[in-house]
Design a protein around this motif. Structure first.
Motif, short mmCIF file in Angstrom:
data_model
loop_
_atom_site.label_atom_id
_atom_site.label_comp_id
_atom_site.label_asym_id
_atom_site.label_seq_id
_atom_site.Cartn_x
_atom_site.Cartn_y
_atom_site.Cartn_z
N SER A 20 0.83 -1.21 0.00
CA SER A 20 0.00 0.00 0.00
C SER A 20 0.86 1.26 0.00
CB SER A 20 -0.95 0.03 1.20
OG SER A 20 -1.87 -1.03 1.11
N ARG A 21 1.85 1.27 -0.93
CA ARG A 21 2.75 2.41 -1.04
C ARG A 21 2.82 2.90 -2.48
NH1 ARG A 21 3.71 4.01 4.04
NH2 ARG A 21 5.34 5.33 3.23
N LEU A 22 3.06 4.18 -2.63
CA LEU A 22 3.37 4.79 -3.92
C LEU A 22 4.75 5.41 -3.77
CD1 LEU A 22 2.69 5.80 -6.79
CD2 LEU A 22 1.76 7.87 -5.71
N TYR A 23 5.70 4.93 -4.58
CA TYR A 23 7.06 5.47 -4.58
C TYR A 23 7.18 6.47 -5.72
CZ TYR A 23 7.86 1.50 -1.56
OH TYR A 23 7.78 0.58 -0.53
N VAL A 24 7.77 7.61 -5.42
CA VAL A 24 7.93 8.68 -6.40
C VAL A 24 9.39 9.11 -6.43
CG1 VAL A 24 7.21 11.00 -7.08
CG2 VAL A 24 5.56 9.47 -5.98
N GLY A 25 9.98 9.04 -7.62
CA GLY A 25 11.35 9.50 -7.80
C GLY A 25 11.37 10.97 -8.15
N ALA A 26 12.28 11.68 -7.53
CA ALA A 26 12.38 13.13 -7.74
C ALA A 26 13.86 13.51 -7.84
CB ALA A 26 11.72 13.87 -6.57
N LYS A 27 14.13 14.79 -7.76
CA LYS A 27 15.50 15.29 -7.79
C LYS A 27 16.14 15.04 -6.42
CE LYS A 27 18.02 19.65 -8.18
NZ LYS A 27 17.86 21.10 -8.29
N ASP A 28 17.13 14.15 -6.37
CA ASP A 28 17.89 13.83 -5.16
C ASP A 28 17.05 13.17 -4.06
OD1 ASP A 28 20.29 14.87 -6.18
OD2 ASP A 28 19.80 16.89 -5.48
N HIS A 29 15.83 12.72 -4.36
CA HIS A 29 14.96 12.14 -3.34
C HIS A 29 14.09 11.02 -3.92
CE1 HIS A 29 15.83 16.10 -1.66
NE2 HIS A 29 15.53 15.59 -0.48
#
Length: 110
Positions: free
Chosen positions: A30-39
């Motif tokens: 039950s997770r949504l992983y989001v890739g971003a700048k440096d995170h």
């Protein structure tokens, strides 16, 4: 209509960044992983206001190399997360640009 229904939650994210291009939905956890700048962000799907953040910046030496190559240090010399993939039941596989020196790792998701 969505705004009027009061069912929207704003995520302000990181200052000076709009680089949210990589997503992985993990229904089992039950997770949504989001890739971003440096995170990398990990949102709880049951209560989306609850999230965790993994900080994964480039090293100072890689950032300096990128700057010396004529790139914009604020907009290009970072670790933009481009790959998020379920590896097994306990880990994700993640890759980032690493300021033009790609880097990958395994992240324990417990």
């Amino acid at each position: 209509e969505m705004l009027e229904s009061n069912n929207i939650i704003n995520f302000n994210g990181l200052a000076n960044s709009s680089s949210y291009h990589t997503f992985l939905l993990d229904e089992e956890r039950s997770r949504l992983y989001v890739g971003a700048k440096d995170h990398i962000f990990s949102f709880n799907l049951v209560n989306i206001k609850e999230y965790q953040k993994i900080v994964w910046p480039v090293s100072h030496s890689r950032r300096d190399e990128c700057k010396w190559a004529g790139k914009d240090i604020l907009r290009e010399c970072a670790n933009f997360i481009k790959v998020l993939k379920t590896y097994n039941q306990t880990h994700l596989y993640a890759c980032g640009t690493g300021a033009f020196h790609p880097v990958c790792t395994y992240i324990e998701v417990g």
